[in-house]
Design an enzyme around this catalytic site. Structure first.
Site, PDB file in Angstrom:
ATOM      1  N   LYS A  30      -1.240  -0.956   3.901  1.00  0.00           N
ATOM      2  CA  LYS A  30      -2.682  -0.428   3.827  1.00  0.00           C
ATOM      3  C   LYS A  30      -2.990  -0.976   5.105  1.00  0.00           C
ATOM      4  CE  LYS A  30      -3.463   0.967  -0.233  1.00  0.00           C
ATOM      5  NZ  LYS A  30      -3.450   2.337  -0.412  1.00  0.00           N
ATOM      6  N   SER A  47      -7.596  -1.952   0.593  1.00  0.00           N
ATOM      7  CA  SER A  47      -7.671  -2.698  -0.482  1.00  0.00           C
ATOM      8  C   SER A  47      -8.206  -4.146  -0.025  1.00  0.00           C
ATOM      9  CB  SER A  47      -6.169  -2.946  -1.241  1.00  0.00           C
ATOM     10  OG  SER A  47      -6.043  -3.991  -1.856  1.00  0.00           O
ATOM     11  N   TYR A  97       3.220  -3.628   0.284  1.00  0.00           N
ATOM     12  CA  TYR A  97       2.294  -2.677  -0.188  1.00  0.00           C
ATOM     13  C   TYR A  97       1.147  -3.159   0.881  1.00  0.00           C
ATOM     14  CZ  TYR A  97      -1.838  -1.592  -2.624  1.00  0.00           C
ATOM     15  OH  TYR A  97      -3.235  -1.096  -3.061  1.00  0.00           O
TER      16      TYR A  97
END
Ligand code: NAD
Ligand code: WQD
Length: 339
Positions: free
Chosen positions: A152, A124, A148
């Protein structure tokens, strides 16, 4: 030989399933349905007129995964399964690390055992943190301020380390910008649980009358109209990027780790998105401008030329297409898959 799609019942997974089937790939879906339903898979079957093999499986459960790899010949894995809300990751870090990190490690373990070495990972733009300039190229420094984003970054690192240990692996780290839109059939699309966090589903739920009013977070940024700028990318273009990555690996004889932005290369403001949505849907989007949302990046858009060059991939949908297809999906499915 099949492509295993983890999280294949989700928003990006379903669209990728359609594009893979359209391109002649065999697919198998594994999903625990924590953020999706079987209906989504049935809709993919309807669009492609294909019966899809799927497993209700949790990537954190070793036996769930070994059952899939034992009973099928898996050629490559496209790994979408995971949790994706920045805010929720701050309040539920353990859940996020468990799904996104433990789940991925478990998946890699099983892939190693079965000598499956082709891996496409949903990364992302969140990994770029607050970039100093735009457009964002893949060599920009990475940093993040939430679990989050950490998940990643950690997964990218884990995959780099796997490649160092065994350079036959072909790994694509695809860094998505802001996926929006839906398949043109209106049969599949984004179906968030509860009140959406993201802009496009919020707009479309206001348009369909499910939500009363959109709150625009901040109107005094240093941008052309005072609102933040994002690189919105049509989910079908994004899905095709995955097919191109698989095609590319098939032509390469060697392993590598490919890190690529998947964006359009163009940024639009929040207000430009709202106005475009109003124009193509003919619906009024009631909105007010409120306080800035803490942690928001002001301007984010990709340099998209590396993916274009390496994958021979180019986005084909413009902002109007993204709004029109979102509205087509939302108006046909006012409550998403719960309709
Ligand atoms: P989604 O929630 O619609 O899809 C994820 C799917 O994974 C869901 O069907 C869910 O049920 C499944 N899942 C979750 N945990 C699982 C587990 N432990 N085992 C098996 N299945 C599990 O999300 P999406 O928008 O399609 O995103 C797919 C991937 O792309 C995610 O990894 C996300 O972080 C990443 N991504 C999304 C965006 C975005 O804005 N949508 C942007 C960048 C990256
Ligand atoms: C876009 C713009 C908001 C909602 C998030 C994740 C990121 C990635 C994509 C997964 C911002 C504004 C929003 C609303 C608004 N996901 N907005 N009112 O912030 O780019 O990124 O989703 O990897 O990791 O952080 O997307 O859609 O939340 O916001 O004004 O009700 O819309 O302030 O400027 P964002 P978004």
């Amino acid at each position: 030989m099949a492509i295993l799609i983890t999280g294949g019942a989700g928003y990006i997974g379903t669209h990728t399933a359609v594009e893979l089937l359209n391109s002649g790939y065999d697919i198998i879906i594994a999903d625990n349905f924590s953020n999706s339903t079987v209906t989504a898979i049935q809709r993919v079957e309807q669009i492609t007129d294909t019966k899809i093999q799927f497993y209700e499986a949790d990537i954190r459960r070793y036996t769930d995964l070994t059952a899939i790899f034992q009973n099928n010949t898996i050629e490559a894995v496209i790994h979408f399964a995971g949790l994706k809300s920045v805010n929720e990751s701050i309040t539920h870090p353990v859940e996020y690390y468990d799904n996104n990190i433990s789940g991925t490690i478990n998946l890699c373990k099983v892939m190693q055992e079965f000598s499956v070495k082709k891996f496409i990972f949903s990364s992302s733009a969140v990994v770029y943190g607050d970039p100093e300039t735009v457009p964002i190229t893949e060599d920009f420094p990475v940093s993040t301020s939430n679990p989050y984003g950490q998940s990643k970054l950690m997964t990218e690192q884990i995959l780099h380390d796997i490649f160092i240990s065994d350079n036959e692996w072909q790994i694509a780290l695809l860094r998505y910008f802001n996926p929006v839109g839906a398949h043109k059939s209106g049969l599949i699309g984004e179906s968030p649980n509860g009140v959406p966090n993201n802009l496009m589903p919020y707009i479309s739920q206001v348009a369909v009358g499910k939500l009363e009013k959109l709150h625009v977070f901040g109107g005094d940024y240093d941008t052309r109209d005072g609102t933040c700028i994002r690189d919105f990318i049509h989910v079908v273009d994004l899905a095709k990027g995955h097919v191109k990555a698989l095609d590319y690996f098939d032509t390469q004889k060697k392993g590598e780790v490919l890190t690529l932005n998947l964006g359009t290369g163009t940024g639009y403001t929040v207000l430009e998105l709202i106005h475009t949505f109003q124009k193509v849907s003919g619906k009024n989007i009631d909105y007010d401008i409120v306080e800035r949302r803490p942690g928001d990046i002001v301007v984010s858009y990709a340099a998209a030329n590396l993916a274009e060059k390496i994958l021979a991939w180019k986005t084909e949908h413009n902002l109007e297409d993204m709004c029109r297809d979102t509205w087509n999906w939302q108006s046909k499915n006012p409550s998403g898959y719960d309709t």
